[in-house]
Design a protein around this motif. Structure first.
Motif, PDB file in Angstrom:
ATOM      1  N   PRO A  30      17.448  49.726 -61.982  1.00  0.00           N
ATOM      2  CA  PRO A  30      17.200  50.364 -63.283  1.00  0.00           C
ATOM      3  C   PRO A  30      16.603  51.774 -63.117  1.00  0.00           C
ATOM      4  O   PRO A  30      15.705  51.974 -62.306  1.00  0.00           O
ATOM      5  CB  PRO A  30      16.191  49.436 -63.945  1.00  0.00           C
ATOM      6  N   THR A  31      17.120  52.723 -63.883  1.00  0.00           N
ATOM      7  CA  THR A  31      16.669  54.121 -63.799  1.00  0.00           C
ATOM      8  C   THR A  31      15.168  54.245 -63.987  1.00  0.00           C
ATOM      9  O   THR A  31      14.509  54.995 -63.269  1.00  0.00           O
ATOM     10  CB  THR A  31      17.378  54.950 -64.894  1.00  0.00           C
ATOM     11  N   SER A  32      14.615  53.509 -64.946  1.00  0.00           N
ATOM     12  CA  SER A  32      13.185  53.629 -65.234  1.00  0.00           C
ATOM     13  C   SER A  32      12.352  53.194 -64.028  1.00  0.00           C
ATOM     14  O   SER A  32      11.298  53.764 -63.744  1.00  0.00           O
ATOM     15  CB  SER A  32      12.812  52.780 -66.453  1.00  0.00           C
ATOM     16  N   LEU A  33      12.831  52.176 -63.303  1.00  0.00           N
ATOM     17  CA  LEU A  33      12.109  51.700 -62.117  1.00  0.00           C
ATOM     18  C   LEU A  33      12.152  52.754 -61.012  1.00  0.00           C
ATOM     19  O   LEU A  33      11.125  53.061 -60.383  1.00  0.00           O
ATOM     20  CB  LEU A  33      12.734  50.383 -61.630  1.00  0.00           C
ATOM     21  N   GLY A 107       2.898  53.037 -67.871  1.00  0.00           N
ATOM     22  CA  GLY A 107       2.352  51.776 -68.373  1.00  0.00           C
ATOM     23  C   GLY A 107       2.065  50.828 -67.220  1.00  0.00           C
ATOM     24  O   GLY A 107       2.642  50.960 -66.135  1.00  0.00           O
ATOM     25  N   GLU A 108       1.181  49.871 -67.485  1.00  0.00           N
ATOM     26  CA  GLU A 108       0.716  48.986 -66.417  1.00  0.00           C
ATOM     27  C   GLU A 108       1.820  48.120 -65.819  1.00  0.00           C
ATOM     28  O   GLU A 108       1.925  47.971 -64.599  1.00  0.00           O
ATOM     29  CB  GLU A 108      -0.371  48.057 -66.965  1.00  0.00           C
ATOM     30  N   ALA A 109       2.637  47.516 -66.681  1.00  0.00           N
ATOM     31  CA  ALA A 109       3.676  46.603 -66.185  1.00  0.00           C
ATOM     32  C   ALA A 109       4.631  47.350 -65.254  1.00  0.00           C
ATOM     33  O   ALA A 109       4.936  46.889 -64.146  1.00  0.00           O
ATOM     34  CB  ALA A 109       4.441  45.977 -67.349  1.00  0.00           C
ATOM     35  N   ALA A 110       5.066  48.529 -65.684  1.00  0.00           N
ATOM     36  CA  ALA A 110       6.001  49.314 -64.873  1.00  0.00           C
ATOM     37  C   ALA A 110       5.354  49.736 -63.566  1.00  0.00           C
ATOM     38  O   ALA A 110       6.019  49.780 -62.520  1.00  0.00           O
ATOM     39  CB  ALA A 110       6.477  50.538 -65.662  1.00  0.00           C
ATOM     40  N   ALA A 111       4.061  50.052 -63.604  1.00  0.00           N
ATOM     41  CA  ALA A 111       3.361  50.481 -62.380  1.00  0.00           C
ATOM     42  C   ALA A 111       3.255  49.325 -61.386  1.00  0.00           C
ATOM     43  O   ALA A 111       3.465  49.507 -60.184  1.00  0.00           O
ATOM     44  CB  ALA A 111       1.978  51.015 -62.727  1.00  0.00           C
TER      45      ALA A 111
ATOM     46  N   ILE B 161      11.984  43.112 -69.226  1.00  0.00           N
ATOM     47  CA  ILE B 161      10.933  43.713 -70.070  1.00  0.00           C
ATOM     48  C   ILE B 161      11.554  44.713 -71.048  1.00  0.00           C
ATOM     49  O   ILE B 161      11.252  44.704 -72.242  1.00  0.00           O
ATOM     50  CB  ILE B 161       9.869  44.415 -69.195  1.00  0.00           C
ATOM     51  N   GLU B 162      12.458  45.547 -70.528  1.00  0.00           N
ATOM     52  CA  GLU B 162      13.096  46.537 -71.403  1.00  0.00           C
ATOM     53  C   GLU B 162      13.949  45.854 -72.466  1.00  0.00           C
ATOM     54  O   GLU B 162      14.057  46.335 -73.599  1.00  0.00           O
ATOM     55  CB  GLU B 162      13.954  47.494 -70.566  1.00  0.00           C
ATOM     56  N   VAL B 174      23.497  38.637 -68.750  1.00  0.00           N
ATOM     57  CA  VAL B 174      23.945  38.126 -67.449  1.00  0.00           C
ATOM     58  C   VAL B 174      23.361  38.985 -66.329  1.00  0.00           C
ATOM     59  O   VAL B 174      22.883  38.473 -65.322  1.00  0.00           O
ATOM     60  CB  VAL B 174      25.500  38.120 -67.364  1.00  0.00           C
ATOM     61  N   ARG B 175      23.341  40.303 -66.530  1.00  0.00           N
ATOM     62  CA  ARG B 175      22.834  41.198 -65.497  1.00  0.00           C
ATOM     63  C   ARG B 175      21.325  40.989 -65.264  1.00  0.00           C
ATOM     64  O   ARG B 175      20.865  41.010 -64.130  1.00  0.00           O
ATOM     65  CB  ARG B 175      23.120  42.664 -65.853  1.00  0.00           C
ATOM     66  N   VAL B 176      20.573  40.775 -66.350  1.00  0.00           N
ATOM     67  CA  VAL B 176      19.138  40.488 -66.204  1.00  0.00           C
ATOM     68  C   VAL B 176      18.963  39.269 -65.302  1.00  0.00           C
ATOM     69  O   VAL B 176      18.190  39.290 -64.347  1.00  0.00           O
ATOM     70  CB  VAL B 176      18.471  40.215 -67.572  1.00  0.00           C
ATOM     71  N   HIS B 177      19.704  38.208 -65.606  1.00  0.00           N
ATOM     72  CA  HIS B 177      19.465  36.950 -64.894  1.00  0.00           C
ATOM     73  C   HIS B 177      20.074  36.925 -63.497  1.00  0.00           C
ATOM     74  O   HIS B 177      19.523  36.299 -62.597  1.00  0.00           O
ATOM     75  CB  HIS B 177      19.966  35.770 -65.735  1.00  0.00           C
ATOM     76  N   GLU B 178      21.201  37.620 -63.330  1.00  0.00           N
ATOM     77  CA  GLU B 178      21.757  37.759 -61.991  1.00  0.00           C
ATOM     78  C   GLU B 178      20.690  38.309 -61.059  1.00  0.00           C
ATOM     79  O   GLU B 178      20.606  37.934 -59.897  1.00  0.00           O
ATOM     80  CB  GLU B 178      22.911  38.765 -62.024  1.00  0.00           C
TER      81      GLU B 178
END
Lengths: 294, 294
Positions: A30-33, A107-111, B161-162, B174-178
């Motif tokens: 994921p881009t945000s990660l 944010g905390e979760a992302a960190a 989370i997003e 499906v992508r989340v759970h994969e």
């Protein structure tokens, strides 16, 4: 800093950094990660750990591309530990190196998750090292897991938190730092020795060297907290004294801490002198750690 | 659950668990850290991931002690992810499997660090595997880093989370759970295949099998959230519906989700049937995943 060390660092740092960013940029994630991971990796710092990997390989006259890869891996571990240390439930720091800390931005979760990802990625990077034997990769991975985990850095952080509640003895303080900061520095130095094909005797000397330079590094940090300014340090100066933290100056007086620093510096150099080399970078890096003003 | 699977689990679980606890008990690390790590490891759970490692090795008629070690490693990764997922800044769960979550018992800082240590340790455990070639160890470590990190489990958690902020499409779900749950399950299954010396063709079939059983596992979880009771599940039932979370039943209706579950179950079994075996454990474990009531 000597001019040769300055040139060495100016040459090496961009290579180390671009190599490190590339590993994250290339992830299918994921881009945000990736943004949160890169934010803290790009927040700078002295890159001391990767520089040690490469300086040790230079010292043994056997620098290879693998040094940059291992340097990137160890800097990621260091960065994840900073992200997690800064969290509200830990040190609760809003700034690091003059920039807002990871959780203040994302944010905390992302960190927490960016830290987790930066803890996991280095092991895959080591497993994919090119032109390194499977046996050496396994050895590096075993060592990184030991020095970064419960028996090393994470264990040291636990001791550090528990130590905040009371005055530590000098032995206890040494144990905190041997683990919290020393272990990963030891990994960097030992990894350089492994990659460069050091003999067992040389490797033992490097481990002894790592012990002394690791403690010297921390004592210098404690001294800078007293003598440095917030501007120079990029973090709040005087925080240790204000929080009555167990530090070398608190236990030994400022002069006593400086004596201890000089002692470890002498012993560190003595280890190096037993391993003949034409490269001056490692000795210069040793002096830099001891004489730096930030 | 068939009586053969029940016997298999009753035989295997104590071995897996005592092996896993021993790795932590043997650490030279602060007692409080080891306590926090062991607390969550001992909090139980179905131990599905280690069981898959071993069942796959049995399926290929080549069970070895290494299966327990790899099983312990993967269960540690799973456990660290639960500790971090439960944190106040993430899912903010006070209970897990009917017991207070790690941070409720040890505090947030200790929980984060226990999770970090359980993320790092497995890589060292894989590096120290006995009677496994260095090449195979490197392959397992590479795979664990990929499936546990940004490209797998951690990335899936970020997507999850997003995704909470909006309605996901079926493809997105499906992508989340994969990634979030499927990747580590895939590691378990592929690791078993690697350890047992599967051919590349068999390994590909196991990866395909892992895809289907991973999604089946998650769809079943979603269905249980609706049909199960809080007592049976050991966690609050109906939480997904209450929080309007994107789930298979929400996107496909409850009947649609059940159809999808049956579809993946059929496909999972079809993969296994292409790999002849005398062992029934893996097929039974597949049915157990699909038919379980908790």
């Amino acid at each position: 800093m000597t001019s040769t060390l300055k040139t060495f660092m100016e040459e090496q740092l961009p290579i180390i950094e671009s190599h490190m960013y590339e590993f994250v940029e290339d992830l299918t994630a994921p881009t945000s990660l990736k943004e949160a991971m890169l934010y803290s990796l790009k927040a700078g710092g002295k890159r001391v750990r990767p520089l040690f990997v490469i300086a040790v390989m230079e010292y043994l006259n056997n620098p290879t591309k693998a040094g940059y890869t291992v340097g990137a891996a160890v800097e990621m571990i260091h960065t994840y530990s900073l992200i997690h240390d800064d969290l509200p439930s830990m040190d609760n720091d809003d700034f690091r190196r003059g920039k807002p800390t990871n959780h203040k931005v994302f944010g905390e979760a992302a960190a927490i998750l960016a830290g987790d990802a930066l803890n996991t990625l280095p092991f895959g990077i080591l497993a994919r090292l090119e032109d390194v034997s499977a046996e050496q990769k396994v050895e590096l991975i075993r060592l990184l897991s030991e020095t970064a985990g419960a028996e090393g850095m994470v264990g040291g952080q636990v001791l550090d938190i528990e130590g905040e509640k009371r005055q530590l003895t000098l032995d206890e303080l040494v144990r905190v730092h041997e683990n919290k900061t020393g272990a990963i520095l030891r990994f960097s130095i030992e990894a350089g020795a492994i990659l460069a094909g050091a003999t067992q005797e040389q490797r033992n000397l490097f481990v002894e060297y790592a012990y002394h330079i690791g403690l010297a590094f921390q004592i210098k940090d404690d001294i800078l907290d007293i003598e440095g300014t917030t501007e120079e340090l990029g973090k709040t100066a005087g925080k240790d004294v204000a929080s009555e933290k167990s530090t070398y100056p608190a236990l030994l007086t400022l002069d006593g801490a400086k004596e201890k620093l000089a002692e470890h510096a002498t012993k560190a150099h003595a280890c190096l002198e037993k391993i003949p080399s034409n490269s001056k970078y490692l000795a210069d890096l040793t002096d830099y750690i001891i004489n730096r003003n930030k």
